[in-house]
Scaffold this motif. Sequence first.
Motif, PDB file in Angstrom:
ATOM      1  N   VAL A  48      44.285  55.368   4.966  1.00  0.00           N
ATOM      2  CA  VAL A  48      43.557  55.072   3.673  1.00  0.00           C
ATOM      3  C   VAL A  48      44.437  55.649   2.647  1.00  0.00           C
ATOM      4  CG1 VAL A  48      41.381  55.444   2.585  1.00  0.00           C
ATOM      5  CG2 VAL A  48      41.487  54.509   4.959  1.00  0.00           C
ATOM      6  N   GLU A  49      44.589  57.012   2.613  1.00  0.00           N
ATOM      7  CA  GLU A  49      45.172  57.826   1.486  1.00  0.00           C
ATOM      8  C   GLU A  49      46.536  57.280   1.534  1.00  0.00           C
ATOM      9  OE1 GLU A  49      45.676  60.773  -1.094  1.00  0.00           O
ATOM     10  OE2 GLU A  49      43.906  59.681  -0.365  1.00  0.00           O
ATOM     11  N   THR A  50      47.312  56.881   2.250  1.00  0.00           N
ATOM     12  CA  THR A  50      48.672  56.141   2.212  1.00  0.00           C
ATOM     13  C   THR A  50      48.685  55.126   1.186  1.00  0.00           C
ATOM     14  OG1 THR A  50      49.329  56.988   4.492  1.00  0.00           O
ATOM     15  CG2 THR A  50      50.464  55.124   3.614  1.00  0.00           C
ATOM     16  N   LEU A  51      47.619  54.261   1.465  1.00  0.00           N
ATOM     17  CA  LEU A  51      47.364  52.970   0.663  1.00  0.00           C
ATOM     18  C   LEU A  51      46.837  53.321  -0.790  1.00  0.00           C
ATOM     19  CD1 LEU A  51      46.187  50.336   3.408  1.00  0.00           C
ATOM     20  CD2 LEU A  51      48.406  50.822   2.621  1.00  0.00           C
ATOM     21  N   ARG A  52      46.104  54.393  -0.765  1.00  0.00           N
ATOM     22  CA  ARG A  52      45.404  54.608  -1.962  1.00  0.00           C
ATOM     23  C   ARG A  52      46.535  55.168  -2.934  1.00  0.00           C
ATOM     24  NH1 ARG A  52      43.886  58.778  -5.079  1.00  0.00           N
ATOM     25  NH2 ARG A  52      44.548  60.388  -3.394  1.00  0.00           N
ATOM     26  N   THR A  53      47.510  55.907  -2.384  1.00  0.00           N
ATOM     27  CA  THR A  53      48.681  56.490  -3.281  1.00  0.00           C
ATOM     28  C   THR A  53      49.540  55.477  -3.518  1.00  0.00           C
ATOM     29  OG1 THR A  53      49.613  57.549  -1.299  1.00  0.00           O
ATOM     30  CG2 THR A  53      47.916  58.715  -2.633  1.00  0.00           C
ATOM     31  N   ASN A  54      49.826  54.438  -2.840  1.00  0.00           N
ATOM     32  CA  ASN A  54      50.949  53.323  -3.302  1.00  0.00           C
ATOM     33  C   ASN A  54      50.350  52.187  -3.431  1.00  0.00           C
ATOM     34  OD1 ASN A  54      53.036  51.455  -2.539  1.00  0.00           O
ATOM     35  ND2 ASN A  54      54.130  52.807  -1.474  1.00  0.00           N
ATOM     36  N   THR A  55      50.685  52.038  -4.906  1.00  0.00           N
ATOM     37  CA  THR A  55      49.868  50.867  -5.632  1.00  0.00           C
ATOM     38  C   THR A  55      50.541  49.394  -5.154  1.00  0.00           C
ATOM     39  OG1 THR A  55      51.408  51.402  -7.425  1.00  0.00           O
ATOM     40  CG2 THR A  55      49.225  52.134  -7.674  1.00  0.00           C
ATOM     41  N   ARG A  56      51.931  49.466  -4.976  1.00  0.00           N
ATOM     42  CA  ARG A  56      52.444  48.117  -4.574  1.00  0.00           C
ATOM     43  C   ARG A  56      51.880  47.833  -3.245  1.00  0.00           C
ATOM     44  NH1 ARG A  56      55.475  45.227  -7.708  1.00  0.00           N
ATOM     45  NH2 ARG A  56      56.861  44.530  -6.041  1.00  0.00           N
ATOM     46  N   ARG A  70      53.239  42.843   4.674  1.00  0.00           N
ATOM     47  CA  ARG A  70      53.528  43.809   5.833  1.00  0.00           C
ATOM     48  C   ARG A  70      54.654  44.671   5.495  1.00  0.00           C
ATOM     49  NH1 ARG A  70      52.469  43.789  10.982  1.00  0.00           N
ATOM     50  NH2 ARG A  70      54.080  44.547  12.458  1.00  0.00           N
ATOM     51  N   ASN A  71      55.637  44.216   4.504  1.00  0.00           N
ATOM     52  CA  ASN A  71      56.721  44.991   4.082  1.00  0.00           C
ATOM     53  C   ASN A  71      56.259  45.904   3.212  1.00  0.00           C
ATOM     54  OD1 ASN A  71      58.940  43.624   5.690  1.00  0.00           O
ATOM     55  ND2 ASN A  71      59.163  42.110   3.862  1.00  0.00           N
ATOM     56  N   MET A  72      55.367  45.807   2.440  1.00  0.00           N
ATOM     57  CA  MET A  72      54.789  46.986   1.524  1.00  0.00           C
ATOM     58  C   MET A  72      54.099  47.911   2.079  1.00  0.00           C
ATOM     59  SD  MET A  72      55.935  46.517  -1.844  1.00  0.00           S
ATOM     60  CE  MET A  72      57.373  45.935  -0.875  1.00  0.00           C
ATOM     61  N   VAL A  73      53.300  47.471   3.307  1.00  0.00           N
ATOM     62  CA  VAL A  73      52.627  48.567   3.889  1.00  0.00           C
ATOM     63  C   VAL A  73      53.501  49.386   4.770  1.00  0.00           C
ATOM     64  CG1 VAL A  73      51.038  48.813   6.123  1.00  0.00           C
ATOM     65  CG2 VAL A  73      50.238  47.291   4.023  1.00  0.00           C
ATOM     66  N   ARG A  74      54.520  48.673   5.382  1.00  0.00           N
ATOM     67  CA  ARG A  74      55.655  49.543   5.929  1.00  0.00           C
ATOM     68  C   ARG A  74      56.174  50.394   5.132  1.00  0.00           C
ATOM     69  NH1 ARG A  74      58.336  49.408  10.764  1.00  0.00           N
ATOM     70  NH2 ARG A  74      60.341  50.148  10.756  1.00  0.00           N
ATOM     71  N   THR A  75      56.685  49.911   4.041  1.00  0.00           N
ATOM     72  CA  THR A  75      57.268  50.864   3.034  1.00  0.00           C
ATOM     73  C   THR A  75      56.119  51.985   2.627  1.00  0.00           C
ATOM     74  OG1 THR A  75      58.697  49.124   1.990  1.00  0.00           O
ATOM     75  CG2 THR A  75      58.299  50.881   0.627  1.00  0.00           C
ATOM     76  N   ALA A  76      55.159  51.623   2.434  1.00  0.00           N
ATOM     77  CA  ALA A  76      54.325  52.983   2.065  1.00  0.00           C
ATOM     78  C   ALA A  76      53.922  53.771   3.365  1.00  0.00           C
ATOM     79  CB  ALA A  76      52.792  52.197   1.721  1.00  0.00           C
ATOM     80  N   ILE A  77      53.968  53.374   4.526  1.00  0.00           N
ATOM     81  CA  ILE A  77      53.780  54.229   5.676  1.00  0.00           C
ATOM     82  C   ILE A  77      55.169  55.168   5.649  1.00  0.00           C
ATOM     83  CG2 ILE A  77      53.959  54.123   8.303  1.00  0.00           C
ATOM     84  CD1 ILE A  77      51.979  52.056   7.941  1.00  0.00           C
ATOM     85  N   LEU A  78      56.463  54.361   5.584  1.00  0.00           N
ATOM     86  CA  LEU A  78      57.735  55.348   5.610  1.00  0.00           C
ATOM     87  C   LEU A  78      57.611  56.314   4.333  1.00  0.00           C
ATOM     88  CD1 LEU A  78      60.110  52.276   6.321  1.00  0.00           C
ATOM     89  CD2 LEU A  78      59.483  54.255   7.905  1.00  0.00           C
ATOM     90  N   LEU A  79      57.268  56.101   3.475  1.00  0.00           N
ATOM     91  CA  LEU A  79      56.881  57.272   2.305  1.00  0.00           C
ATOM     92  C   LEU A  79      56.026  58.230   2.471  1.00  0.00           C
ATOM     93  CD1 LEU A  79      57.604  55.006  -0.521  1.00  0.00           C
ATOM     94  CD2 LEU A  79      59.597  56.409   0.468  1.00  0.00           C
ATOM     95  N   ALA A  80      55.144  58.198   3.312  1.00  0.00           N
ATOM     96  CA  ALA A  80      53.797  58.882   3.485  1.00  0.00           C
ATOM     97  C   ALA A  80      54.284  60.198   4.340  1.00  0.00           C
ATOM     98  CB  ALA A  80      52.874  58.178   4.390  1.00  0.00           C
ATOM     99  N   HIS A  81      53.456  61.225   4.038  1.00  0.00           N
ATOM    100  CA  HIS A  81      53.679  62.578   4.653  1.00  0.00           C
ATOM    101  C   HIS A  81      52.613  62.720   5.735  1.00  0.00           C
ATOM    102  CE1 HIS A  81      56.692  63.953   1.758  1.00  0.00           C
ATOM    103  NE2 HIS A  81      55.955  63.184   0.737  1.00  0.00           N
ATOM    104  N   PRO A  82      52.991  62.470   7.030  1.00  0.00           N
ATOM    105  CA  PRO A  82      51.957  62.868   7.893  1.00  0.00           C
ATOM    106  C   PRO A  82      51.655  64.398   8.105  1.00  0.00           C
ATOM    107  CG  PRO A  82      53.814  62.009   8.959  1.00  0.00           C
ATOM    108  CD  PRO A  82      53.972  62.303   7.548  1.00  0.00           C
TER     109      PRO A  82
END
Length: 85
Positions: A48-56, A70-82
């Motif tokens: 949820v935080e990953t998507l909230r902080t990635n507007t694209r 799918r590509n934008m969600v994958r990009t957001a996940i790759l940029l996220a800090h677990p």
Amino acid sequence: MASNPTVSELRKASYVTDQEIDAAVDAVLADLATESYPLTKGWTLDLVETLRTNTRAAEALTTDKAAWKRNMVRTAILLAHPVMG
């Protein structure tokens, strides 16, 4: 590796596989309310935080363009800090 690595950095260090990243993308697309997602080997990702902080990615989720979504969600996940733990 950095003390607060991104999923992409964990992938490069072979801590996370492409299949685990794909599973996280699938989890987002199946349920947008998924918060604590067990990514791999003790690493947890707040989707949820990953998507909230990635507007694209958040913007992509409102469209009917499946591949772009799918590509934008994958990009957001790759940029996220677990977090470890």
